[in-house]
Enzyme design. Structure first.
Site, PDB file in Angstrom:
ATOM      1  CD  GLU A  42      -3.033  -0.794  -0.023  1.00 40.19           C
ATOM      2  OE1 GLU A  42      -3.009   0.310  -0.621  1.00 40.19           O
ATOM      3  OE2 GLU A  42      -3.800  -1.712  -0.336  1.00 40.19           O
ATOM      4  CB  THR A  48       3.899   4.060  -7.625  1.00 38.50           C
ATOM      5  OG1 THR A  48       4.669   5.039  -6.921  1.00 38.50           O
ATOM      6  CG2 THR A  48       4.786   3.381  -8.654  1.00 38.50           C
ATOM      7  N   GLY A  86      10.610   6.964  -6.328  1.00 43.90           N
ATOM      8  CA  GLY A  86      10.329   8.355  -5.993  1.00 43.90           C
ATOM      9  C   GLY A  86       9.648   8.514  -4.639  1.00 43.90           C
ATOM     10  CE1 TYR A 125      -7.062   2.598   0.241  1.00 42.11           C
ATOM     11  CE2 TYR A 125      -4.679   2.830   0.250  1.00 42.11           C
ATOM     12  CZ  TYR A 125      -5.823   2.168  -0.159  1.00 42.11           C
ATOM     13  OH  TYR A 125      -5.706   1.051  -0.953  1.00 42.11           O
ATOM     14  CG  ASP A 143      -8.040   4.114  -3.062  1.00 43.87           C
ATOM     15  OD1 ASP A 143      -9.283   4.031  -3.203  1.00 43.87           O
ATOM     16  OD2 ASP A 143      -7.246   3.334  -3.618  1.00 43.87           O
TER      17      ASP A 143
END
Length: 371
Positions: A42, A48, A86, A125, A143
């Site tokens: 998660e 991503t 990232g 979330y 989400d």
């Protein structure tokens, strides 16, 4: 907003879960309900796409198979495993939370949404996802997919860009979620939101839940979810210095706070800070970089601009436009006043670099290859 009867809720649960049982995505973190696997997946999936995450997840689990292994990991090793994903604060928070679980919770996971949110980097979330999937708690996991799916199903017109709207959706979903299979319910909503009810190219006419989709039935599906537009990222123009000595490149260590904290990157200069007059040319600004390197870092260097387009990299709130400058220094240059170090090019593969740095290196190699 449409309100469902208990009969409709029961019918929706049955339809959704039957579809999920037959068509759920085969994802590596769904092989079991281990909270560690759910949690790592998660966190990786934030910002991503699934197909990008899968190979990273598999490698990550091989490198750090347990919470203890992650807690004990060397930071450089962790950053290398995360390289390319990232948003590196996610990885640092993962390790902080792993150490909380090992030290503060004696290796035992909190099982409630409230308890899970005590862990570093775990928001509403992620806590809902872990609690429902790993611990069978009947709680919503809201989400982007859930916002989209339920706003269309029930024609909820609250602005999903506003923080207070999350509570509206949580209250709604808490009434609809399957009490017997909450984890599967939340994952089915995720799958629905990436297929028949995706943000673009959705296909509600073939959706397994089309009879429950009020926005589709009313022909106004394109109006949901309601979301005010984000502000465009603010542009920042930088110079990045590629300073070499034989087979070495000089790297600067980023500050310990802010964007890309503590990463090694080419030395960078914000062009806005160099401007003294609106008429200043690019050549004048480059000369000021040379002056600053000479006076502040005691590294006299002559720079020239590489024949390459600026490297563009977008963060959430900023977009960097980076012009590459090249120069050389003696390998025995005194770095006493410079917050960085020389790195052998042959050693680059051993170091975790942020994506923007990898882009700059690729642009540099391409530019010098043209010469």
């Amino acid at each position: 907003m449409i309100e469902w009867s208990q009969e409709t809720i029961t019918a929706f649960q049955k339809t959704l879960l039957n579809w999920y049982d037959q068509h759920k995505r085969d994802l590596p973190w769904r092989k079991d309900h281990d909270p560690y696997h759910v949690w790592v997946s998660e966190i990786m999936l934030q910002q991503t796409q699934v197909q990008t995450v899968i190979p990273y997840y598999l490698r990550f689990m091989k490198e750090f198979p347990t919470v203890q292994a992650l807690a004990d990991a060397d930071e450089a090793h962790l950053m290398k495993a995360w390289e390319g994903l990232g948003y590196y604060s996610r990885a640092r928070n993962l390790q902080k939370a792993a150490r909380q679980i090992v030290t503060d919770y004696h290796g035992q996971w909190p099982t409630t949404v409230k308890g899970l949110q005590e862990l570093s980097g775990v928001g509403p979330y992620t806590a809902g996802a872990i609690a429902s999937i790993a611990f069978n708690q009947p709680v919503a996991a809201i989400d982007g997919n859930a916002f989209r799916v339920f706003s269309r199903l029930l024609e909820i017109d609250d602005d999903v860009a506003k923080p207070q709207t999350r509570k509206v959706f949580e209250n709604v979903v808490d009434q609809i979620i399957s009490k017997d299979r909450p984890g599967d319910f939340n994952q089915a909503i995720m799958d629905l939101g990436t297929s028949y009810m995706s943000a673009a190219n959705y296909d509600s006419s073939h959706s397994p839940v089309k009879e429950f989709n009020q926005a589709y039935l009313d022909g106004i599906e394109d109006q949901f979810p309601v979301k005010t537009k984000k502000k465009r990222p603010v542009r920042h123009d930088f110079f990045a210095l590629v300073l070499h000595a034989d087979n070495q490149i000089l790297f600067d260590k980023r500050p310990s706070t802010g964007i890309l904290a503590n990463f090694l990157m080419f030395p960078m200069f914000d062009q806005h800070d160099l401007i003294k007059d609106k008429s200043d040319s690019q050549e004048v600004l480059i000369h000021r970089v040379e002056e600053q390197m000479s006076t502040e870092d005691r590294l006299p260097v002559h720079l020239h601009q590489l024949p390459a387009k600026p490297v563009i990299h977008t963060f959430t709130h900023q977009q960097w436009h980076i012009t590459l400058l090249r120069g050389s220094l003696p390998a025995d240059s005194d770095l006493s006043y410079f917050p960085g170090k020389w790195i052998q090019i042959d050693h680059f593969n051993d170091i975790a670099f942020p994506k923007v740095q990898l882009k700059m290196w690729q642009a540099y190699q391409k530019a010098i290859a043209k010469k």
